[in-house]
Design a protein around this motif. Structure first.
Motif, PDB file in Angstrom:
ATOM      1  N   GLY D 238       0.799  -1.365   0.166  1.00 18.22           N
ATOM      2  CA  GLY D 238      -0.136   0.147   0.016  1.00 18.22           C
ATOM      3  C   GLY D 238       0.734   1.507   0.001  1.00 18.22           C
ATOM      4  O   GLY D 238       0.264   2.439   0.191  1.00 18.22           O
ATOM      5  N   GLY D 239       2.117   0.882  -0.291  1.00 22.57           N
ATOM      6  CA  GLY D 239       3.054   2.381  -0.108  1.00 22.57           C
ATOM      7  C   GLY D 239       4.140   2.392   0.847  1.00 22.57           C
ATOM      8  O   GLY D 239       4.423   1.388   1.407  1.00 22.57           O
ATOM      9  N   MET D 240       4.469   3.546   1.213  1.00 26.35           N
ATOM     10  CA  MET D 240       5.525   3.713   2.423  1.00 26.35           C
ATOM     11  C   MET D 240       4.811   4.083   3.448  1.00 26.35           C
ATOM     12  O   MET D 240       4.249   5.497   3.645  1.00 26.35           O
ATOM     13  CB  MET D 240       6.744   4.731   1.828  1.00 26.35           C
ATOM     14  N   ASP D 241       4.785   3.128   4.384  1.00 26.03           N
ATOM     15  CA  ASP D 241       4.035   3.614   5.785  1.00 26.03           C
ATOM     16  C   ASP D 241       5.311   4.147   6.725  1.00 26.03           C
ATOM     17  O   ASP D 241       6.134   3.488   7.349  1.00 26.03           O
ATOM     18  CB  ASP D 241       3.704   2.246   6.372  1.00 26.03           C
ATOM     19  N   LEU D 242       5.136   5.476   6.804  1.00 23.78           N
ATOM     20  CA  LEU D 242       5.971   6.370   7.751  1.00 23.78           C
ATOM     21  C   LEU D 242       5.323   6.843   9.016  1.00 23.78           C
ATOM     22  O   LEU D 242       4.895   8.031   8.700  1.00 23.78           O
ATOM     23  CB  LEU D 242       6.851   7.230   6.919  1.00 23.78           C
ATOM     24  N   ARG D 243       5.123   6.277  10.124  1.00 17.71           N
ATOM     25  CA  ARG D 243       4.213   7.076  10.956  1.00 17.71           C
ATOM     26  C   ARG D 243       5.103   6.912  12.483  1.00 17.71           C
ATOM     27  O   ARG D 243       5.661   5.917  12.627  1.00 17.71           O
ATOM     28  CB  ARG D 243       2.940   6.318  11.459  1.00 17.71           C
ATOM     29  N   ASP D 244       4.951   8.023  13.208  1.00 21.16           N
ATOM     30  CA  ASP D 244       5.786   8.132  14.274  1.00 21.16           C
ATOM     31  C   ASP D 244       4.626   8.486  15.450  1.00 21.16           C
ATOM     32  O   ASP D 244       3.723   9.323  15.178  1.00 21.16           O
ATOM     33  CB  ASP D 244       6.631   9.077  14.656  1.00 21.16           C
ATOM     34  N   GLU D 245       4.740   8.022  16.920  1.00 20.80           N
ATOM     35  CA  GLU D 245       3.758   8.495  17.763  1.00 20.80           C
ATOM     36  C   GLU D 245       4.713   8.794  19.073  1.00 20.80           C
ATOM     37  O   GLU D 245       5.676   7.996  19.352  1.00 20.80           O
ATOM     38  CB  GLU D 245       2.731   7.496  18.169  1.00 20.80           C
ATOM     39  N   VAL D 246       4.192   9.635  19.780  1.00 21.73           N
ATOM     40  CA  VAL D 246       4.828   9.970  21.161  1.00 21.73           C
ATOM     41  C   VAL D 246       3.913  10.181  22.211  1.00 21.73           C
ATOM     42  O   VAL D 246       3.066  10.865  21.766  1.00 21.73           O
ATOM     43  CB  VAL D 246       5.857  10.997  21.136  1.00 21.73           C
ATOM     44  N   ALA D 247       4.011   9.592  23.110  1.00 22.44           N
ATOM     45  CA  ALA D 247       3.129  10.109  24.168  1.00 22.44           C
ATOM     46  C   ALA D 247       3.873  10.498  25.621  1.00 22.44           C
ATOM     47  O   ALA D 247       4.937   9.512  25.879  1.00 22.44           O
ATOM     48  CB  ALA D 247       2.235   8.680  24.684  1.00 22.44           C
ATOM     49  N   GLY D 248       3.403  11.174  26.269  1.00 22.86           N
ATOM     50  CA  GLY D 248       3.827  11.797  27.608  1.00 22.86           C
ATOM     51  C   GLY D 248       2.865  11.825  28.643  1.00 22.86           C
ATOM     52  O   GLY D 248       1.710  11.670  28.428  1.00 22.86           O
ATOM     53  N   THR D 249       3.142  12.203  30.014  1.00 21.47           N
ATOM     54  CA  THR D 249       2.094  12.324  31.137  1.00 21.47           C
ATOM     55  C   THR D 249       1.190  13.395  30.850  1.00 21.47           C
ATOM     56  O   THR D 249      -0.001  13.685  31.204  1.00 21.47           O
ATOM     57  CB  THR D 249       3.064  12.727  32.391  1.00 21.47           C
ATOM     58  N   GLU D 250       1.519  14.488  29.891  1.00 26.19           N
ATOM     59  CA  GLU D 250       0.635  15.736  29.496  1.00 26.19           C
ATOM     60  C   GLU D 250       0.062  15.712  28.097  1.00 26.19           C
ATOM     61  O   GLU D 250      -0.831  16.722  27.682  1.00 26.19           O
ATOM     62  CB  GLU D 250       1.349  16.843  29.855  1.00 26.19           C
ATOM     63  N   GLY D 251       0.556  14.628  27.276  1.00 30.30           N
ATOM     64  CA  GLY D 251      -0.282  14.740  25.761  1.00 30.30           C
ATOM     65  C   GLY D 251       0.545  13.770  25.019  1.00 30.30           C
ATOM     66  O   GLY D 251       1.134  12.753  25.474  1.00 30.30           O
ATOM     67  N   ASN D 252       0.162  13.981  23.590  1.00 31.36           N
ATOM     68  CA  ASN D 252       0.858  13.144  22.781  1.00 31.36           C
ATOM     69  C   ASN D 252       0.978  13.563  21.259  1.00 31.36           C
ATOM     70  O   ASN D 252       0.322  14.496  21.144  1.00 31.36           O
ATOM     71  CB  ASN D 252      -0.006  11.506  22.731  1.00 31.36           C
ATOM     72  N   ILE D 253       1.571  12.999  20.405  1.00 32.50           N
ATOM     73  CA  ILE D 253       1.736  13.449  19.069  1.00 32.50           C
ATOM     74  C   ILE D 253       1.574  12.348  18.168  1.00 32.50           C
ATOM     75  O   ILE D 253       2.090  11.147  18.572  1.00 32.50           O
ATOM     76  CB  ILE D 253       3.088  14.103  18.998  1.00 32.50           C
ATOM     77  N   ARG D 254       0.991  12.330  16.897  1.00 30.19           N
ATOM     78  CA  ARG D 254       0.950  11.392  16.160  1.00 30.19           C
ATOM     79  C   ARG D 254       1.375  12.010  14.822  1.00 30.19           C
ATOM     80  O   ARG D 254       0.734  13.009  14.426  1.00 30.19           O
ATOM     81  CB  ARG D 254      -0.669  11.053  15.711  1.00 30.19           C
ATOM     82  N   LEU D 255       2.318  11.447  14.178  1.00 31.28           N
ATOM     83  CA  LEU D 255       2.744  11.942  12.689  1.00 31.28           C
ATOM     84  C   LEU D 255       2.403  10.945  11.606  1.00 31.28           C
ATOM     85  O   LEU D 255       2.818   9.741  11.892  1.00 31.28           O
ATOM     86  CB  LEU D 255       4.204  12.302  12.899  1.00 31.28           C
ATOM     87  N   ASP D 256       2.158  11.336  10.492  1.00 37.76           N
ATOM     88  CA  ASP D 256       2.209  10.536   9.434  1.00 37.76           C
ATOM     89  C   ASP D 256       2.760  11.351   8.181  1.00 37.76           C
ATOM     90  O   ASP D 256       2.391  12.561   8.032  1.00 37.76           O
ATOM     91  CB  ASP D 256       0.858  10.383   8.967  1.00 37.76           C
ATOM     92  N   HIS D 257       4.108  10.926   7.782  1.00 44.40           N
ATOM     93  CA  HIS D 257       4.802  11.687   7.076  1.00 44.40           C
ATOM     94  C   HIS D 257       4.621  11.388   5.553  1.00 44.40           C
ATOM     95  O   HIS D 257       4.990  12.067   4.647  1.00 44.40           O
ATOM     96  CB  HIS D 257       6.432  11.163   7.142  1.00 44.40           C
ATOM     97  N   PHE D 258       3.806  10.352   5.231  1.00 44.68           N
ATOM     98  CA  PHE D 258       3.693   9.937   3.955  1.00 44.68           C
ATOM     99  C   PHE D 258       2.516   9.635   3.268  1.00 44.68           C
ATOM    100  O   PHE D 258       2.043  10.003   2.138  1.00 44.68           O
ATOM    101  CB  PHE D 258       4.902   8.600   3.752  1.00 44.68           C
ATOM    102  N   LEU D 259       1.903   8.860   3.953  1.00 49.07           N
ATOM    103  CA  LEU D 259       0.360   8.332   3.252  1.00 49.07           C
ATOM    104  C   LEU D 259      -0.818   9.363   3.600  1.00 49.07           C
ATOM    105  O   LEU D 259      -1.581   9.184   2.968  1.00 49.07           O
ATOM    106  CB  LEU D 259       0.263   6.965   3.523  1.00 49.07           C
ATOM    107  N   ARG D 260      -0.814   9.913   4.472  1.00 40.75           N
ATOM    108  CA  ARG D 260      -1.982  10.600   4.817  1.00 40.75           C
ATOM    109  C   ARG D 260      -1.632  12.039   5.377  1.00 40.75           C
ATOM    110  O   ARG D 260      -1.534  12.312   6.492  1.00 40.75           O
ATOM    111  CB  ARG D 260      -2.786  10.078   6.248  1.00 40.75           C
TER     112      ARG D 260
END
Lengths: 402, 402, 402, 402
Positions: D238-260
């Motif tokens: 389905g392509g190049m799946d490049l995703r990162d996620e980070v979570a901490g005590t106060e929040g989180n981040i979701r990254l999609d670099h390539f497909l969405r």
């Protein structure tokens, strides 16, 4: 390759974005002179960005002897005067959007630069976003077939400087400020060679205590039957809504440039400070854009401008494009008043005059046009036909192949 | 609680969706009689869904002695006749959308059911999707402030039965077929008590070999200054595009009902068969909706209808709503021809007559209105003001607090 | 079709969701008796949901003469006792998740119900979400090819009742509470006939002042070589994160059940009250789910349970499944301590014993396996091959066809 | 500012991306010499990108007298030799990822450059994507609180050159190729000063006819209790799946670099040619990334490298970072075999030794810790507490404030 020395006119948000773009990414082209009405502001700006020369006199700034390109980042009512001074000084001009407050003003600028034989670029950044450029290439390759509709939407909680809100200085409200982007984006998708014929526009002052419109929706009809649609607002809550859509006979494209770009952040404590242009919330779910100036098209825009200057070609967006946009905006303001479709008055038309709405229907067999095919939930296939001569409609249902 | 016995008129896609909805989820209410012009089709349908009685005579179907509710799932040109027969038989009626082909036809139906004193529901399913219902509740709670704009869009590659494509039978093209949904969705968001005043509509036959429009865009202006916007197309490629947006002074909502719902599937080999209504591709990235009938609002709609019948109340969508929608559509067709805004002719108006566009500006201090506040990239804060009497614009720049 | 009369044990959040599900949508099956330790709470609950009978004695509730099905919505440490009483009373049982606190406890429950010959369902709602059911169907149809990996993630800011946080009463922490869902979702995707062989698990108490784990990640290796992956946390900020992914040799699926479902709302003023389960913010961008119980799988789950009861079949999720899940959880806790892969101890195994990891390579020609094909940016095509006997790797580059 | 003259070693995909990045956007730094084993390929590449000098001798290329920086874009097994030659020639080195095939190899490279006193940068592009850089800044600002978990995922249908598939030349399979990115992304989020203690890794050859692993999942435990998680695969469709996620005590981040990334395109006819790296489908819904090299971090990476060279500082990613990544990878391969957690062997550790897992609990009042607060569907508020000394759990339910 050459190195350009730029005179930046204006130290507002747009001057900041332009300078940030030019000075980052180790580019060859540098801002060499900065003009502001205030010496204090000019000094501060020069120090921040490492700019050697500062000016509070417009003509002197433009005539800085090392400068070969002038970037106009001034309020709309000062564009014409700045263009006159640049032309007199023989300097190349890159002018921010909108080109003029009216088509008449834009046409005068166009005539000035063409008479002076100087390079002119129209800084329509949103036509240069990475997604827009790639989309335009796909559209040109035929990925969407014949283009039928292009929607461009820009909405946010309103501009950041007082003069934008002054109808006289700005030349209007949200249409002049935001609609100029949307109109040109749709025009690029539909094709610059296709003449915009007429417009229908609704404009209103729904929320703000101002004379100009803070909201508007417009339709631009093109000679090939395609429709450009724009939606602009200074009343939008939630950030900067920058979305485009294009649809054709073979496909469609949806672009989100700013709020849903694959970057999502939840914070219960906040980032402490700047999130992104027009961002409204500081905690909860935020949608910061990765590289703001890049997503807004600034780097690609300047690369095209300087490359065109060196190649002796015209950039993708020139003063002529700015003039066409102003002519469409003029018709929008008229339509908003007369409450009917108004023709786009283009005294200068450089596109094609041979494009019309004629279309070709898809044949199913010798006697029928194909209207459509669909798979039903029970997996039967339905085919809708129209008889070519009698016009009679019929349908065939085909059971699922075993 | 009661159990309803339903007579379903029609065995097409809509009759299938309705029956699927009623017979799944272990509901109390069942389809007891099915009518089709073809005995063979009626038998097949009855067998598939476990329906005891079949009919090929419309009146006989309606008069089935055990049936207490009739669902009209017939082509548009047969609604009026079916309503007449139901009223004569004293049966409750649930009629699919659009109610009539014209406001005149809809008004006649409204008069018939009110005169007969029978229960009547307008099966506007898309006003009942889970997301729409929850959004409407938020709007009513004031989460978005004063509503300024509601956009509803439905676009797909065209309907699945021949009669939709026949302008006479259907009463029009994409506006009648899809616009009826969009108009009522926007009207729900803006408020049913607010009078729709006038409309501006563009309609064209861009692709298909038909007499009716295959594409249209319309604006509906309401008495409170809000704008309803609809976009419909039978030329859209890529599936069924069902999206709504609402914006108000304090927030906005974006809904995607069908293509981007958190379900994404890539397959190089295909699913083999039905993907979802109007789906076009069978391999690559597909976006199947989780529970199709639920996302389209069918279960919530029938629950509201039957609960209202039992409570002696009116459902959220009644024949009166269908009539208002038809009146707006009539004005759209007129506007598409006259190329100007056309008033919505509502001989029967049951909403408020006391709503106007008056608005209240936000004060910054005694002398100024607040126009806007923004955090700049360098974290300075800008405040744009307007003097209440002189009208003069000004701005304050506040350095970042330490 | 039959109507079931249900005894609901427990008036907590889960009892509320179950009852809400059963009593909405005009279903035939109703809660007839409600049990709570507190008469006051039982009365309040009964009034709210129109339940005729209330009990504070567990056995009496179960033995309510009209009741034929008991739903166990009690804390984990009371499941076994409730199952015993139901079996003694000969009533069908639907038990909430996890089945037991340990595999031993679950196995005892399984033996009790099988010995008593009563119907038993395991209320693993997340295996029944609309998206999961449709995905499972696609996987069974081969849309993804051979399944290689299934990831299921559930994370939120922690459960809503005190007993969840008590390691003894709950049987553990986030793994028992959330991991039970994730493990069974992955197991469904990989195939229930495939034996889970061994697990590797990390578990930690990263934030909360508790004895049990508030975070864990686990890998479950299956006999066919597929890997189930779960991630659970009670420390997640931003709402309830419910996402699944499945990948196979021919495709993949991504599901978001709760936070990104095509419903986006920005509000500067808030909704005033409940947003959704585990929601954390009240202003800014919110992501309310359309129909909460439906997206969480409750309606589909009960439909399957009651239909299975009537058909004399087993539901998709039975006590045996609950037992397998508990056995995997037991191995997880062991692995978290021993820091190595631990075998899944399944004294009762009803799946296949003939599945192994053997696989078939794709041939390019008689002598080579195909490793992969790729289109390069310059549109040349690259093919990577491996010689079948020598094992030598090679590549071919093919210029773009004209 | 200076202009750098670069020698590019290698003309494969990575050499192409690097050169494309350096030569676009009107940068000051240019590729001056190109090395390839094949003169024909070198000539073609030089012509395409306007590079003056070509070489087929590695040492000669490095010693090109005008060149001051060498970029190593060679297969993994040639990095060490190239580093040796550059050090001997006293040229600055930018080496592609992974630095070595093993920690021993990487350590040798580190010692060589440090002994020679030359500038060294590790071309870990994915640590430099626009979204990653902005996320890292937010994490440093404390937007997420204490970081608990970072997940990085890279999956696609496999690399484009034969040597990647050769375990000996590459040093491994998907872990070495893709995991090196993921490990360093997570390490950046968790903090480079925090020591990676031990790893747990599953690796398998699920699909491809190769000796190395085509799939792997790994957990890296850090001294502060945070967990880095990576998932890599050469079997993803389905392509190049490049995703990162980070979570901490106060929040989180979701990254999609390539497909969405806010760019969606449906085409029934195809784009005709290159869509994006690793793209698999040519019709239907496609997700082309806007500016490929920018989204992959190349421009930001080179800007940081050259700016650091000029400032006499170290770039964000240096050979030391490459060495740490290799050490983690070594432990992964060991763990995949021993099936238990394996310590990360870092003979050279330059971070902190004073970081441990100690944490602070949130107090509710003098006697209790707060475990959590939740709003229930009926809008009651629940507070879960733990007594500080007795450890007893309790809950308070507070009715909705009027």
């Amino acid at each position: 390759m050459k190195t350009h020395k730029i005179c930046m006119l204006g130290t507002g948000l747009i001057g900041t974005f332009y300078t940030m773009t030019l000075h980052n990414l180790r580019g060859r082209d540098r801002v060499h002179a900065i003009y502001s009405r205030s010496q204090e502001r000019a000094d501060k700006f020069a120090k921040e960005w490492g700019i050697p020369n500062t000016y509070t006199n417009l003509d002197a700034a433009i005539r800085d002897p090392e400068v070969n390109v002038v970037v106009i980042g001034l309020p709309n009512n000062q564009h014409l005067e700045a263009v006159r001074l640049c032309a007199a000084a023989g300097k190349a001009i890159l002018c921010t959007k909108p080109l003029g407050r009216t088509a008449a003003e834009a046409k005068e600028m166009l005539e000035i630069v063409e008479k002076a034989g100087i390079f002119h670029g129209y800084l329509e950044d949103l036509a240069y976003t990475p997604k827009t450029l790639k989309s335009l290439a796909s559209v040109k390759n035929g990925a969407l077939g014949r283009i039928l509709w292009a929607r461009s939407r820009e909405a946010h909680p309103g501009p950041h400087s007082d003069w934008f809100w002054d109808k006289e200085m700005a030349g209007g409200g949200a249409i002049v400020d935001l609609g100029c982007h949307c109109i040109e984006i749709a025009r690029n998708f539909i094709g610059k060679e296709v003449r915009p014929l007429e417009v229908m526009c609704w404009a209103a002052t729904q929320v703000k205590p101002i004379d100009a419109e803070d909201s508007a929706i417009g339709l631009v009809k093109y000679a090939n039957g395609a429709i450009g649609q724009f939606e602009v607002s200074w009343n939008y809550r939630g950030g900067m809504d920058l979305r485009d859509e294009v649809a054709g006979t073979e496909g469609n494209i949806r672009l989100d440039h700013f709020l849903r770009t694959g970057f999502e952040l939840f914070t219960s404590v906040g980032l402490g400070g700047y999130v992104a242009e027009k961002a409204e919330s500081e905690t909860g779910w935020l949608f910061p854009v990765g590289d703001e100036v890049h997503e807004l098209g600034y780097p690609n825009m300047f690369v095209d401008m300087f490359n065109a200057m060196e190649n002796g070609s015209s950039p993708m967006e020139s003063f002529y494009d700015g003039y066409v946009v102003n002519a469409i905006i003029d018709a929008c303001y008229k339509s908003a008043k007369t409450k009917q479709w108004e023709p786009v008055q283009l005294e200068v038309w450089r596109g094609s005059n041979d494009i019309d709405e004629s279309q070709v229907f898809e044949s199913y067999d010798e006697e029928h046009y194909l209207i459509k095919t669909e798979i039903l939930p029970d997996e039967r296939k339905k085919i809708i036909l129209k008889h070519k001569t009698s016009g009679e409609l019929s349908q065939k249902v085909i059971d699922k192949a075993k």
